[in-house]
Write a protein that holds these residues in place. Structure first.
Motif, PDB file in Angstrom:
ATOM      1  N   UNK A 277     -24.600  -2.107   3.373  1.00  0.00           N
ATOM      2  CA  UNK A 277     -23.648  -2.240   4.473  1.00  0.00           C
ATOM      3  C   UNK A 277     -22.358  -1.492   4.135  1.00  0.00           C
ATOM      4  N   UNK A 278     -21.715  -0.866   5.118  1.00  0.00           N
ATOM      5  CA  UNK A 278     -20.440  -0.183   4.864  1.00  0.00           C
ATOM      6  C   UNK A 278     -19.327  -1.200   4.611  1.00  0.00           C
ATOM      7  N   UNK A 279     -18.929  -1.340   3.366  1.00  0.00           N
ATOM      8  CA  UNK A 279     -17.918  -2.346   3.025  1.00  0.00           C
ATOM      9  C   UNK A 279     -16.592  -2.079   3.721  1.00  0.00           C
ATOM     10  N   UNK A 280     -16.366  -0.831   4.163  1.00  0.00           N
ATOM     11  CA  UNK A 280     -15.110  -0.488   4.820  1.00  0.00           C
ATOM     12  C   UNK A 280     -14.962  -1.193   6.171  1.00  0.00           C
ATOM     13  N   UNK A 281     -16.040  -1.845   6.644  1.00  0.00           N
ATOM     14  CA  UNK A 281     -15.958  -2.668   7.853  1.00  0.00           C
ATOM     15  C   UNK A 281     -15.841  -4.150   7.506  1.00  0.00           C
ATOM     16  N   UNK A 483     -15.282   5.063  -3.570  1.00  0.00           N
ATOM     17  CA  UNK A 483     -13.945   5.058  -4.167  1.00  0.00           C
ATOM     18  C   UNK A 483     -12.823   4.998  -3.134  1.00  0.00           C
ATOM     19  N   UNK A 484     -13.148   4.788  -1.874  1.00  0.00           N
ATOM     20  CA  UNK A 484     -12.126   4.726  -0.836  1.00  0.00           C
ATOM     21  C   UNK A 484     -11.186   3.541  -1.051  1.00  0.00           C
ATOM     22  N   UNK A 485      -9.901   3.735  -0.727  1.00  0.00           N
ATOM     23  CA  UNK A 485      -8.886   2.697  -0.917  1.00  0.00           C
ATOM     24  C   UNK A 485      -7.958   2.701   0.293  1.00  0.00           C
ATOM     25  N   UNK A 486      -7.668   1.510   0.827  1.00  0.00           N
ATOM     26  CA  UNK A 486      -6.659   1.383   1.875  1.00  0.00           C
ATOM     27  C   UNK A 486      -5.335   0.998   1.222  1.00  0.00           C
ATOM     28  N   UNK A 487      -4.258   1.682   1.629  1.00  0.00           N
ATOM     29  CA  UNK A 487      -2.918   1.374   1.124  1.00  0.00           C
ATOM     30  C   UNK A 487      -1.987   1.106   2.303  1.00  0.00           C
ATOM     31  N   UNK A 488      -1.286   0.005   2.233  1.00  0.00           N
ATOM     32  CA  UNK A 488      -0.367  -0.383   3.298  1.00  0.00           C
ATOM     33  C   UNK A 488       0.709   0.685   3.481  1.00  0.00           C
ATOM     34  N   UNK A 489       0.934   1.162   4.727  1.00  0.00           N
ATOM     35  CA  UNK A 489       1.981   2.160   4.951  1.00  0.00           C
ATOM     36  C   UNK A 489       3.355   1.604   4.570  1.00  0.00           C
ATOM     37  N   UNK A 490       4.176   2.469   4.033  1.00  0.00           N
ATOM     38  CA  UNK A 490       5.529   2.065   3.637  1.00  0.00           C
ATOM     39  C   UNK A 490       6.522   2.441   4.730  1.00  0.00           C
ATOM     40  N   UNK A 491       7.597   1.659   4.826  1.00  0.00           N
ATOM     41  CA  UNK A 491       8.669   1.958   5.762  1.00  0.00           C
ATOM     42  C   UNK A 491       8.330   1.615   7.198  1.00  0.00           C
ATOM     43  N   UNK A 492       9.317   1.826   8.067  1.00  0.00           N
ATOM     44  CA  UNK A 492       9.157   1.523   9.489  1.00  0.00           C
ATOM     45  C   UNK A 492       8.470   2.681  10.200  1.00  0.00           C
ATOM     46  N   UNK A 562      -3.098  -3.136  -1.304  1.00  0.00           N
ATOM     47  CA  UNK A 562      -4.121  -2.165  -1.680  1.00  0.00           C
ATOM     48  C   UNK A 562      -5.482  -2.831  -1.595  1.00  0.00           C
ATOM     49  N   UNK A 563      -6.400  -2.204  -0.860  1.00  0.00           N
ATOM     50  CA  UNK A 563      -7.716  -2.799  -0.640  1.00  0.00           C
ATOM     51  C   UNK A 563      -8.787  -1.781  -1.001  1.00  0.00           C
ATOM     52  N   UNK A 564      -9.610  -2.132  -2.009  1.00  0.00           N
ATOM     53  CA  UNK A 564     -10.779  -1.324  -2.329  1.00  0.00           C
ATOM     54  C   UNK A 564     -12.019  -2.173  -2.090  1.00  0.00           C
ATOM     55  N   UNK A 565     -13.178  -1.685  -2.520  1.00  0.00           N
ATOM     56  CA  UNK A 565     -14.413  -2.397  -2.165  1.00  0.00           C
ATOM     57  C   UNK A 565     -14.540  -3.750  -2.844  1.00  0.00           C
ATOM     58  N   UNK A 566     -13.738  -4.020  -3.876  1.00  0.00           N
ATOM     59  CA  UNK A 566     -13.773  -5.350  -4.498  1.00  0.00           C
ATOM     60  C   UNK A 566     -13.006  -6.373  -3.660  1.00  0.00           C
ATOM     61  N   UNK A 567     -12.212  -5.885  -2.681  1.00  0.00           N
ATOM     62  CA  UNK A 567     -11.413  -6.774  -1.836  1.00  0.00           C
ATOM     63  C   UNK A 567     -11.708  -6.547  -0.357  1.00  0.00           C
TER      64      UNK A 567
END
Length: 649
Positions: A277-281, A483-492, A562-567
């Protein structure tokens, strides 16, 4: 159907001019029909039963179907079929020993096999997919002219009767890899009370390589009544319908369970190699219960139970126009992080009187239409007629009318692409988290509570619009998902001057609620300002409805930055802080006969109140509203746009 022809005389030929020791008994080999063991009249007359040993470093080519009492394949030994043929090993009627190779074919694994051993030589059913060639083997192959003995492994079938148009009580048990139960191509066939158990990995559920039931072709039609289907293994799917075929299952139970991934497997979303399954979903697992693909393909489940350990129960891939998936009075269950159904590429999905019990999502929408409703007599008859299901009056009468019950421990419906969702007919949606989650998509939602539909989100959020947090693979071939990683955008977010937050755009999300009482919040947390969407508005309308909750533009933030496939379970989980509109307009229409009670601070870009609508503060409190910084009384019949702020005192 005529009985299977007996196998020809034994022909075991050494490959590459090497003669292999086959044992003394081989000279008097007893070869019997693969379907029925011989019953000699006198025990003393039974000739010797052969055995076969494939020595390490040697290859034996089995030219014809052969029955043995003993087979030993030593490590490094190869049991092979003639060119263009395929081998299937059965022991006491169970397919076994098949192991997938890196080339997507199978070999007979080393081991000692004892009992009623049959090595079947048959024609494989070759399936081509995105440059790959898969040689499918199956217990029963049905073509346009009925069952095809040359492409069927009769020794893997036990019990029941197989005829030209139907099979009764068919049993197929497999413990090898990538073996199929029944495959129908451009034929019409009925299975009554089949029992199919497959244990071991499959290879691709895009084509049904290793599936229990597969039907394909525009003339393909497979009906299953009273089936018991159990699959355990990676990509060991229970049902696959393809290329314009029709599949109808009634009064049946099917279950799938995860397997063990091959060594070295790298998670990816490339259909050629995808096995998880695509963990990115926000998903996990390596088998989905069913899959549907191809324009015009149809699959419907009636009074049945479908479950998958994870990933998904009812899936669709590259569906195309005219593709349809439905269920009536059925139970759909996913115990791990998966979905009830997945809609893509203009597929229509209809669920009437169904019970969904899932952990991840009731449904994921990536370009389809989803309808959750009640199984009224009229609705079921219309489905039977429009989809040409062929149900008789008695079968229709057995489907008692009832509403749908949708339960999810996490989310309700996720939009990961454009699409529409309709909820009506007394459907009750109960979730642990957000009921409707839209990730930057032009979603369309319609909820009609005239027959008692209810929305009960556990976190109090009815509808959440937010940026897509899918950490898209960095490489286009889909291998970068690992190895894809989501990173929360910084600033407004940066305000986009050319984006109008007070008008509706084709790319906006729209939600309409009719004749329903709602308790919960509606949020637009889109940042916008860059990328695919400079901004996205959310339009919400109420008709003869009551809403108690906040409706506001917000600033969202994930629980972890920060979210990778372990989270992966953190994807889609955000907190909302009511904030002034930037690129995320919220257009609210409190329509005829409706009542809105805001429960906290709300930021809107447009507010319209019908002359018959009301807007009041919660009991014992007061409401203040400003538009562009000026105090305004929200009187019925009014309409305002600009910087709208509502506060509860």
């Amino acid at each position: 159907m005529a009985p299977d022809a007996p196998p020809p005389a034994s022909d075991l030929r050494p490959a590459r001019r090497r003669f292999l020791g086959l044992g003394a008994a081989l000279g008097g080999a007893l070869l019997l029909p693969a379907t029925t063991p011989a019953r000699p009249a006198h025990r003393a007359a039974v000739p010797p039963v052969p055995s076969l040993t494939v020595r390490s470093g040697s290859t034996v080519v089995v030219a014809r179907t052969t029955r043995l009492y003993s087979l030993t394949v030593e490590p490094g030994g190869t049991l092979a079929a003639p060119a263009g043929k395929a081998l299937t090993l059965t022991v006491n009627g169970t397919e076994t020993g098949a192991a997938l190779t890196p080339a997507d074919t199978v070999r007979i694994a080393p081991g000692a096999y004892r009992g009623d051993v049959v090595i079947t030589v048959c024609d494989p059913h070759m399936v081509h997919f995105k440059g790959l060639a898969f040689p499918l083997r199956q217990a029963l192959f049905v073509g346009a002219d009925g069952p095809d003995a040359a492409r069927s492994v009769a020794a893997a079938r036990s019990g029941g009767r197989v005829g030209t148009a139907a099979a009764d009580g068919l049993t197929v048990i497999s413990s090898g890899e990538a073996f199929n139960g029944v495959h129908v191509v451009d034929g019409t066939y009925l299975l009554r009370d089949p029992h199919i158990e497959l244990t071991g990995n499959g290879r691709s559920d895009f084509v049904g390589y290793g599936a229990a039931l597969t039907v394909s072709g525009t003339r393909g039609r497979l009906v299953v009544d009273g089936g018991r289907i159990t699959c355990r293994g990676v990509m060991r799917t229970a049902v696959v319908a393809l290329e314009g075929a029709t599949f109808v299952m009634k009064n049946s139970r099917l279950h799938t369970y995860d397997g063990t991934l091959p060594d070295g497997y790298v998670p990816n979303v490339n259909p050629r190699f995808m096995r998880t399954a695509p963990w990115v979903l926000g998903l996990s697992g390596n088998v989905r219960a069913t899959n549907l693909a191809g324009p015009g393909s149809t699959a419907v489940y009636l009074a049945s139970t479908l479950s998958s350990e994870s990933w998904g129960a009812l899936s669709s891939e590259t569906s195309g126009d005219g593709c349809r998936l439905g269920a009536v009075n059925s139970r759909v269950k996913v115990t791990g992080d998966g979905y009830g159904s997945y809609a893509v590429d203009n597929i229509a999905q209809v669920f009437l009187g169904c019970d969904f019990d899932v952990t991840g999502y009731i449904g994921i929408n990536r370009g389809g239409t989803l309808h959750y409703g009640g199984s009224t007599r009229q609705a079921v008859r219309r489905l039977n007629t429009d989809w040409k299901l062929g149900l008789r009056d008695g079968e229709l009468a057995d489907l008692a009318p009832r509403g749908s019950t949708l339960r999810s421990r996490r989310f309700g419906v996720l939009w990961h692409g454009p699409g529409s969702v309709r909820v009506d007919g007394g459907t009750v949606l109960r979730t642990g988290g957000t009921a409707f989650l839209v990730k930057g998509q032009p979603a369309r939602l319609s909820v009609d509570g005239a027959d008692g539909a209810r929305l009960l989100p556990g976190n109090g959020v009815l509808l959440q619009l937010m940026d897509d947090d899918d950490p898209c693979p960095p490489r286009m071939d889909g291998w970068g998902i690992a190895e894809a990683v989501y990173r929360e955008p910084a600033g407004a977010p940066e305000r986009m001057k050319d984006f109008d937050t007070a008008v509706a755009h084709p790319t906006d999300a729209v939600a309409e609620f009719h004749e329903i009482e709602l308790t919960g919040d509606v949020f637009n947390g889109m940042r916008g300002g860059a990328g695919r969407l400079p901004g996205q508005n959310l339009s919400v309308s109420l008709t003869r409805s009551r809403l108690t909750g906040a409706v506001s533009a917000t600033t969202t933030r994930h629980r972890v930055s920060t979210i990778d496939r372990t989270r992966y379970q953190e994807l889609g989980v955000v907190t909302n802080t009511p904030s002034a509109v930037v690129n995320n307009g919220l257009l609210l229409t409190v329509g005829p006969g409706s009542h809105w009670t805001p429960t906290g601070t709300c930021h809107l870009s447009v507010l319209r109140l019908d002359p018959t609508a009301r807007m009041t503060a919660p009991g014992g409190r007061s409401l203040e509203m400003t538009v562009n910084g000026r105090d305004v009384r929200p009187a019925p019949g009014g309409s305002w746009s600009g910087v709208i702020e509502i506060r509860i005192r």
